[in-house]
Design a protein around this motif. Structure first.
Motif, PDB file in Angstrom:
ATOM      1  N   TYR A  96       0.858  -1.191   0.000  1.00  0.00           N
ATOM      2  CA  TYR A  96       0.000   0.000   0.000  1.00  0.00           C
ATOM      3  C   TYR A  96       0.892   1.237   0.000  1.00  0.00           C
ATOM      4  CZ  TYR A  96      -4.252   2.596   1.364  1.00  0.00           C
ATOM      5  OH  TYR A  96      -5.338   3.434   1.420  1.00  0.00           O
TER       6      TYR A  96
ATOM      7  N   ARG B 236       0.431   4.292   0.628  1.00  0.00           N
ATOM      8  CA  ARG B 236       0.319   5.197   1.778  1.00  0.00           C
ATOM      9  C   ARG B 236       1.130   4.713   2.973  1.00  0.00           C
ATOM     10  NH1 ARG B 236      -6.099   6.407   1.339  1.00  0.00           N
ATOM     11  NH2 ARG B 236      -5.996   7.399  -0.705  1.00  0.00           N
ATOM     12  N   ASP B 237       1.298   3.398   3.110  1.00  0.00           N
ATOM     13  CA  ASP B 237       2.157   2.898   4.189  1.00  0.00           C
ATOM     14  C   ASP B 237       3.598   3.375   3.994  1.00  0.00           C
ATOM     15  OD1 ASP B 237       0.255   1.505   5.747  1.00  0.00           O
ATOM     16  OD2 ASP B 237       0.443  -0.280   4.495  1.00  0.00           O
TER      17      ASP B 237
ATOM     18  N   GLY C 211      -2.997   0.206   5.317  1.00  0.00           N
ATOM     19  CA  GLY C 211      -2.833   1.455   6.052  1.00  0.00           C
ATOM     20  C   GLY C 211      -2.400   1.313   7.495  1.00  0.00           C
TER      21      GLY C 211
ATOM     22  N   ARG D 201       0.990   3.120   8.135  1.00  0.00           N
ATOM     23  CA  ARG D 201       0.800   4.574   8.089  1.00  0.00           C
ATOM     24  C   ARG D 201       0.115   5.054   9.371  1.00  0.00           C
ATOM     25  NH1 ARG D 201       0.042   8.518   3.917  1.00  0.00           N
ATOM     26  NH2 ARG D 201      -0.402  10.496   4.943  1.00  0.00           N
TER      27      ARG D 201
END
Length: 164
Positions: free
Chosen positions: A31, A33-34, A145, A148
């Motif tokens: 991912y 966003r991570d 996520g 994150r």
């Protein structure tokens, strides 16, 4: 104050699903966003480590992108011993945060100052996190996520400590 942030890969930075194509090539879902969460955490001065029991080319290729801001360690059979012997130098355990999702992560999770796991972690890891006074249970699943979420928590925590 957290100075070192460690994350597992399979089931934490990924959703834990292996897909194979017709040629037998393994694919894993990461991912974006991570990884951005790791990047912004690094910008606050926290060192980043990506550590995995697995040693496969998919992890190495994906994590090569993060190598500019994170130390990538793959093929690590005993994570606690490896961190103790090669990474921890000069740090106290309470200055280290770690997010992992499975039984191979438990020893390290028990040792660090702030342990964390994704929402869909193995039941024994969920129990460990819930029982730890500093434990952080992400509201997100692995590869969706959770890293994150934990990175943003550490940024806020460190910021509050600096303000005092």
């Amino acid at each position: 104050m957290i100075k070192l942030f460690l994350t597992d890969v399979d089931g934490t930075l990924t959703d834990g699903v292996y897909s194979t194509n017709e040629e037998g090539v393994v694919c894993k879902n990461f991912y974006t966003r991570d990884f951005h969460g790791l990047h912004i955490l690094k910008e606050t001065g926290v060192e980043i480590g990506i550590i995995s029991y697995s040693k496969d080319c998919v992890i190495n290729k994906q994590c090569d992108r993060a190598a500019q801001y994170a130390k990538v360690m793959t093929g690590v059979k005993d994570k606690l011993k490896f961190i103790t012997d090669h990474v921890k130098k000069g740090l106290e355990w309470d200055e280290i945060a770690y997010i992992g999702d499975d039984t191979v992560d438990e020893e390290l999770l028990l040792k660090v100052g702030i342990p964390a796991c994704p929402l869909d972690a193995h039941y024994s890891v969920l129990s460990l996190i819930n029982e730890h006074k500093e434990g952080f249970l992400s509201k997100f699943c692995g590869g969706k996520g959770a890293v994150r979420d934990f990175a943003e928590y550490i940024i806020a925590l460190n910021s509050a400590i600096k303000e005092k």
